[in-house]
Motif scaffolding. Structure first.
Motif, short mmCIF file in Angstrom:
data_model
loop_
_atom_site.label_atom_id
_atom_site.label_comp_id
_atom_site.label_asym_id
_atom_site.label_seq_id
_atom_site.Cartn_x
_atom_site.Cartn_y
_atom_site.Cartn_z
N LEU A 151 0.83 -1.20 0.00
CA LEU A 151 0.00 0.00 0.00
C LEU A 151 0.86 1.25 0.00
N HIS A 152 1.95 1.24 0.76
CA HIS A 152 2.86 2.39 0.81
C HIS A 152 3.39 2.70 -0.59
N GLU A 153 3.80 1.67 -1.32
CA GLU A 153 4.33 1.88 -2.66
C GLU A 153 3.25 2.36 -3.62
N ALA A 154 2.03 1.84 -3.47
CA ALA A 154 0.94 2.27 -4.34
C ALA A 154 0.62 3.75 -4.14
N LYS B 285 2.72 6.00 -2.90
CA LYS B 285 3.89 6.76 -3.36
C LYS B 285 3.87 6.90 -4.87
N HIS B 286 3.46 5.87 -5.58
CA HIS B 286 3.38 5.92 -7.04
C HIS B 286 2.34 6.94 -7.50
N ARG B 287 1.22 6.98 -6.76
CA ARG B 287 0.13 7.90 -7.12
C ARG B 287 0.44 9.33 -6.70
N HIS B 288 1.22 9.50 -5.63
CA HIS B 288 1.54 10.83 -5.10
C HIS B 288 3.07 10.94 -4.94
N PRO B 289 3.80 11.07 -6.03
CA PRO B 289 5.27 11.05 -5.97
C PRO B 289 5.88 12.21 -5.19
N ASN B 290 5.14 13.29 -4.99
CA ASN B 290 5.69 14.45 -4.28
C ASN B 290 5.35 14.45 -2.79
N ALA B 291 4.65 13.42 -2.33
CA ALA B 291 4.28 13.36 -0.91
C ALA B 291 5.52 13.13 -0.06
N THR B 292 5.53 13.74 1.13
CA THR B 292 6.63 13.52 2.06
C THR B 292 6.49 12.13 2.69
N GLU B 293 7.56 11.67 3.32
CA GLU B 293 7.52 10.35 3.96
C GLU B 293 6.49 10.32 5.09
N ASP B 294 6.35 11.42 5.82
CA ASP B 294 5.33 11.49 6.87
C ASP B 294 3.93 11.39 6.29
N GLU B 295 3.71 12.07 5.17
CA GLU B 295 2.40 12.00 4.52
C GLU B 295 2.12 10.58 4.02
N ASN C 263 1.31 8.37 7.07
CA ASN C 263 -0.03 8.61 7.62
C ASN C 263 -1.12 8.03 6.73
N ARG C 264 -0.96 8.19 5.42
CA ARG C 264 -1.98 7.67 4.51
C ARG C 264 -1.96 6.14 4.49
N THR C 265 -0.79 5.54 4.62
CA THR C 265 -0.70 4.08 4.65
C THR C 265 -1.33 3.54 5.93
N ARG C 266 -1.04 4.20 7.06
CA ARG C 266 -1.56 3.72 8.34
C ARG C 266 -3.07 3.94 8.48
N GLU C 267 -3.65 4.69 7.56
CA GLU C 267 -5.10 4.85 7.56
C GLU C 267 -5.78 3.49 7.33
N PHE C 268 -5.10 2.60 6.55
CA PHE C 268 -5.70 1.32 6.20
C PHE C 268 -4.87 0.10 6.59
N VAL C 269 -3.58 0.29 6.85
CA VAL C 269 -2.74 -0.84 7.28
C VAL C 269 -1.85 -0.35 8.42
N SER C 270 -1.93 -1.02 9.56
CA SER C 270 -1.12 -0.59 10.70
C SER C 270 0.35 -0.95 10.48
N LEU C 271 1.21 -0.24 11.17
CA LEU C 271 2.64 -0.44 11.07
C LEU C 271 3.00 -1.86 11.53
N PRO C 272 3.75 -2.61 10.73
CA PRO C 272 4.13 -3.97 11.16
C PRO C 272 4.97 -3.92 12.43
N SER C 273 4.53 -4.60 13.46
CA SER C 273 5.25 -4.55 14.74
C SER C 273 5.03 -5.84 15.52
N ARG C 274 6.14 -6.44 15.95
CA ARG C 274 6.08 -7.59 16.85
C ARG C 274 6.47 -7.19 18.27
#
Length: 256
Positions: free
Chosen positions: A109-112, A114-124, A127-138
């Motif tokens: 999802l992060h790559e998708a 980023k491909h659609r919004h190439p000028n987005a910052t890493e924070d943006e 945040n958009r990725t975590r809207e639908f998929v939580s950060l992988p964490s064990r």
């Protein structure tokens, strides 16, 4: 664990409340008092529950051909399913999720985005990725919800197993997937009204059995994990990271 009575016809069609997105830094600080409930396969459950392990059927690397949940979640799902009107079943799509699957979904999802919004910052992007998929964490103090066996993805289907119209597909990463999306529209078409009512029925059937919902995903519900504690205003969670009770894991515990 919290329980409740059967959903009434009136409350089943009440509007879905609008809730803010989780502050993940706050969620991750909620203490976990692990209760050590086992993981159970949802395929054991009788009707009116049906199981379709969506990620395995979609060929996601590392996905398993079963939907496992903690025992308390299993019982609460049964109660929610039995509260539904005759002819409507609860369809379980995902439960406990291997870390590898969580990482794959997040990266994809992060790559998708980023491909659609190439000028987005890493924070943006984050945040958009975590809207639908939580950060992988064990991390035992802040695990991804699906790694605990307390998070579950569900929808409704008819007696023949055909999913009901919920307005979007499972895992569509678009604003219309927000649980309260149709509650925010002033005028609805008959099709949208039908989807809204299906969402209301699912939401209230789950809520009456103690589940909380992730506001950005109409299909995602939590029970016993940190998101559940956050939205349910519980002081602690009772599910931390979980592992399947495989033969390999048993032998590792047994051999000194």
């Amino acid at each position: 664990m919290p329980t409740a009575s059967t959903t009434s016809a009136t409350s089943a069609l009440a509007p879905i409340p609008s809730l803010p997105s989780p502050e993940w830094s706050t969620v991750s600080r909620i203490a976990i008092q692990e209760c050590h409930e086992r993981l159970l396969p949802m395929s054991l459950a009788p009707s009116p529950i049906m199981v379709f392990p969506a990620y395995q059927r979609l060929g996601i690397p590392g996905a398993i051909p079963e939907c496992f949940v903690r025992e308390g979640v299993y019982l609460a799902l049964l109660a929610a399913a039995r509260s539904l009107p005759e002819g409507i079943n609860l369809l379980v799509l995902d439960g406990w999720r291997p870390w590898r699957v969580q990482q794959y979904l997040f990266d994809t999802l992060h790559e998708a985005i980023k491909h659609r919004h190439p000028n987005a910052t890493e924070d943006e992007l984050l945040n958009r990725t975590r809207e639908f998929v939580s950060l992988p964490s064990r991390d035992p103090c802040a695990p991804s919800p699906h790694l605990t066996g307390g998070a579950v993805d569900v929808t409704l289907c008819n007696a023949d197993g055909i999913p009901l119209d919920m307005g979007t597909l499972f895992d569509e990463a678009i604003p219309a997937s927000h649980t309260d999306h149709f509650e925010q529209l002033i005028e609805l078409t008959p099709v949208q009204q039908h989807a809204r009512d299906n969402r209301r029925l699912l939401y209230h059937a789950m809520h009456q059995q103690g589940f909380t919902n992730l506001p950005s995903e109409w299909w995602h519900f939590d029970f016993g994990d940190q998101l559940w504690a956050h939205y349910g205003e519980h002081s602690t969670a009772c599910y931390g990271p979980a592992e399947l009770d495989t033969i390999e894991n048993r032998w590792r515990r047994q051999i000194g």
